[in-house]
Design a protein around this motif. Sequence first.
Motif, PDB file in Angstrom:
ATOM      1  N   ASP A 175      74.176  44.317  21.166  1.00 53.17           N
ATOM      2  CA  ASP A 175      72.884  44.796  21.675  1.00 53.17           C
ATOM      3  C   ASP A 175      71.874  44.963  20.549  1.00 53.17           C
ATOM      4  OD1 ASP A 175      73.622  44.825  24.317  1.00 53.17           O
ATOM      5  OD2 ASP A 175      74.126  46.965  24.360  1.00 53.17           O
ATOM      6  N   ILE A 176      72.335  45.461  19.406  1.00 57.32           N
ATOM      7  CA  ILE A 176      71.436  45.646  18.264  1.00 57.32           C
ATOM      8  C   ILE A 176      70.988  44.294  17.724  1.00 57.32           C
ATOM      9  CG2 ILE A 176      71.269  46.510  15.895  1.00 57.32           C
ATOM     10  CD1 ILE A 176      73.262  48.740  16.762  1.00 57.32           C
ATOM     11  N   ASP A 177      71.945  43.378  17.544  1.00 55.50           N
ATOM     12  CA  ASP A 177      71.600  42.049  17.013  1.00 55.50           C
ATOM     13  C   ASP A 177      70.658  41.304  17.963  1.00 55.50           C
ATOM     14  OD1 ASP A 177      73.073  42.327  14.698  1.00 55.50           O
ATOM     15  OD2 ASP A 177      74.869  41.389  15.524  1.00 55.50           O
ATOM     16  N   ASN A 178      70.946  41.394  19.248  1.00 58.90           N
ATOM     17  CA  ASN A 178      70.117  40.680  20.223  1.00 58.90           C
ATOM     18  C   ASN A 178      68.710  41.257  20.338  1.00 58.90           C
ATOM     19  OD1 ASN A 178      72.262  38.977  20.823  1.00 58.90           O
ATOM     20  ND2 ASN A 178      72.956  40.220  22.555  1.00 58.90           N
ATOM     21  N   GLY A 179      68.574  42.541  20.078  1.00 62.68           N
ATOM     22  CA  GLY A 179      67.265  43.177  20.192  1.00 62.68           C
ATOM     23  C   GLY A 179      66.430  43.155  18.940  1.00 62.68           C
ATOM     24  N   ALA A 180      67.030  42.754  17.811  1.00 65.42           N
ATOM     25  CA  ALA A 180      66.353  42.892  16.522  1.00 65.42           C
ATOM     26  C   ALA A 180      65.119  42.015  16.388  1.00 65.42           C
ATOM     27  CB  ALA A 180      67.333  42.587  15.386  1.00 65.42           C
ATOM     28  N   ALA A 181      65.143  40.809  16.958  1.00 67.13           N
ATOM     29  CA  ALA A 181      64.065  39.844  16.727  1.00 67.13           C
ATOM     30  C   ALA A 181      62.925  39.944  17.731  1.00 67.13           C
ATOM     31  CB  ALA A 181      64.640  38.431  16.736  1.00 67.13           C
ATOM     32  N   ARG A 182      62.946  40.918  18.594  1.00 66.05           N
ATOM     33  CA  ARG A 182      61.896  41.041  19.604  1.00 66.05           C
ATOM     34  C   ARG A 182      60.554  41.403  18.961  1.00 66.05           C
ATOM     35  NH1 ARG A 182      64.490  45.483  23.366  1.00 66.05           N
ATOM     36  NH2 ARG A 182      64.726  46.351  21.258  1.00 66.05           N
ATOM     37  N   PRO A 183      59.451  41.006  19.573  1.00 64.56           N
ATOM     38  CA  PRO A 183      58.136  41.339  19.008  1.00 64.56           C
ATOM     39  C   PRO A 183      57.861  42.833  19.074  1.00 64.56           C
ATOM     40  CG  PRO A 183      57.899  40.310  21.158  1.00 64.56           C
ATOM     41  CD  PRO A 183      59.345  40.172  20.780  1.00 64.56           C
ATOM     42  N   LEU A 184      56.883  43.251  18.290  1.00 63.82           N
ATOM     43  CA  LEU A 184      56.554  44.670  18.160  1.00 63.82           C
ATOM     44  C   LEU A 184      56.278  45.316  19.515  1.00 63.82           C
ATOM     45  CD1 LEU A 184      55.828  47.161  16.435  1.00 63.82           C
ATOM     46  CD2 LEU A 184      53.499  46.252  16.261  1.00 63.82           C
ATOM     47  N   GLU A 185      55.489  44.666  20.345  1.00 64.59           N
ATOM     48  CA  GLU A 185      55.132  45.256  21.635  1.00 64.59           C
ATOM     49  C   GLU A 185      56.378  45.544  22.470  1.00 64.59           C
ATOM     50  OE1 GLU A 185      52.461  44.133  25.616  1.00 64.59           O
ATOM     51  OE2 GLU A 185      52.277  42.950  23.767  1.00 64.59           O
ATOM     52  N   THR A 186      57.330  44.624  22.449  1.00 63.73           N
ATOM     53  CA  THR A 186      58.561  44.804  23.217  1.00 63.73           C
ATOM     54  C   THR A 186      59.416  45.913  22.623  1.00 63.73           C
ATOM     55  OG1 THR A 186      58.522  42.455  23.782  1.00 63.73           O
ATOM     56  CG2 THR A 186      60.597  43.626  24.122  1.00 63.73           C
ATOM     57  N   GLN A 187      59.501  45.959  21.303  1.00 66.11           N
ATOM     58  CA  GLN A 187      60.267  47.015  20.641  1.00 66.11           C
ATOM     59  C   GLN A 187      59.697  48.397  20.980  1.00 66.11           C
ATOM     60  OE1 GLN A 187      63.039  46.689  18.954  1.00 66.11           O
ATOM     61  NE2 GLN A 187      63.028  44.967  17.541  1.00 66.11           N
ATOM     62  N   LEU A 188      58.380  48.523  20.920  1.00 68.16           N
ATOM     63  CA  LEU A 188      57.756  49.811  21.216  1.00 68.16           C
ATOM     64  C   LEU A 188      57.983  50.216  22.666  1.00 68.16           C
ATOM     65  CD1 LEU A 188      54.365  49.466  19.302  1.00 68.16           C
ATOM     66  CD2 LEU A 188      56.143  51.166  18.842  1.00 68.16           C
ATOM     67  N   ALA A 189      57.834  49.267  23.573  1.00 70.55           N
ATOM     68  CA  ALA A 189      58.035  49.580  24.986  1.00 70.55           C
ATOM     69  C   ALA A 189      59.471  50.024  25.241  1.00 70.55           C
ATOM     70  CB  ALA A 189      57.686  48.373  25.844  1.00 70.55           C
ATOM     71  N   ASP A 190      60.420  49.337  24.633  1.00 68.57           N
ATOM     72  CA  ASP A 190      61.829  49.679  24.815  1.00 68.57           C
ATOM     73  C   ASP A 190      62.118  51.069  24.264  1.00 68.57           C
ATOM     74  OD1 ASP A 190      64.546  49.478  25.366  1.00 68.57           O
ATOM     75  OD2 ASP A 190      64.983  48.282  23.594  1.00 68.57           O
ATOM     76  N   LEU A 191      61.588  51.357  23.093  1.00 69.47           N
ATOM     77  CA  LEU A 191      61.839  52.669  22.494  1.00 69.47           C
ATOM     78  C   LEU A 191      61.191  53.778  23.311  1.00 69.47           C
ATOM     79  CD1 LEU A 191      63.175  54.232  20.267  1.00 69.47           C
ATOM     80  CD2 LEU A 191      61.236  53.737  18.772  1.00 69.47           C
ATOM     81  N   ARG A 192      59.991  53.537  23.803  1.00 69.80           N
ATOM     82  CA  ARG A 192      59.341  54.547  24.647  1.00 69.80           C
ATOM     83  C   ARG A 192      60.144  54.784  25.931  1.00 69.80           C
ATOM     84  NH1 ARG A 192      54.382  51.531  23.395  1.00 69.80           N
ATOM     85  NH2 ARG A 192      53.190  52.654  21.788  1.00 69.80           N
TER      86      ARG A 192
END
Length: 228
Positions: free
Chosen positions: A74-91
Amino acid sequence: MNDHAHDLACVRDATARLLNAVAQLDNASLAESSRLPGWSRGHVLAHLARNADALVNVLEGRPMYASAEARDADIDNGAARPLETQLADLRESTERFRAAGDAPADWTRTVELRNGVTDDAARVPFRRWGEVELHHVDLGIGYDLEDLPAEFLERETDFLTRRFSGNPDVPATRVTDGTHEWTTGRPADKPEVTVTGTPADLLGWLAGRRDGSALTTDGDALPKLPPL
């Protein structure tokens, strides 16, 4: 006794600081190396999101992760996502953790974490606070150990010295910042070594974020700590 409501509020504050800082980055900077060996900043953010969901599992009585392999994937698969996606996921994962923390519950119950580790439910919010604060530092974007709240520095130092307490591979050690002191390592009538330093440097050493070169020792060399 742990005040889970206080710690949940501290998690919210720490997460707000993290999100505000990450929002200033760009996609290219997420691909750059973090301070954690082998992890980009994107890896750190993906881990933080999945850890929030994992702690929801803990609070709701499910296994923290399906498996160690699933966690890493899950960490490896999520690492390359763009900033907008990372922020949305974390929120969104943060909101799920908040909802689980706000739900009526018996906070005196025992919960199970990874690898069979158990703890009081009331300590889960503090564990999440530690994840957010330390991984904010690990991003290497201008937030350092010296920027951590004084309360967190003291309590995380207490948490980590307790974690190493009784470990036969760690000499009996007195840890002090000149105001507070802790003992850790194998049982002994008196400490084999005293380690002194600033709160940030002590925590950095205990958490594996600094090599301890800024610390002073008395009685023996700086102990080599096992990995967390």
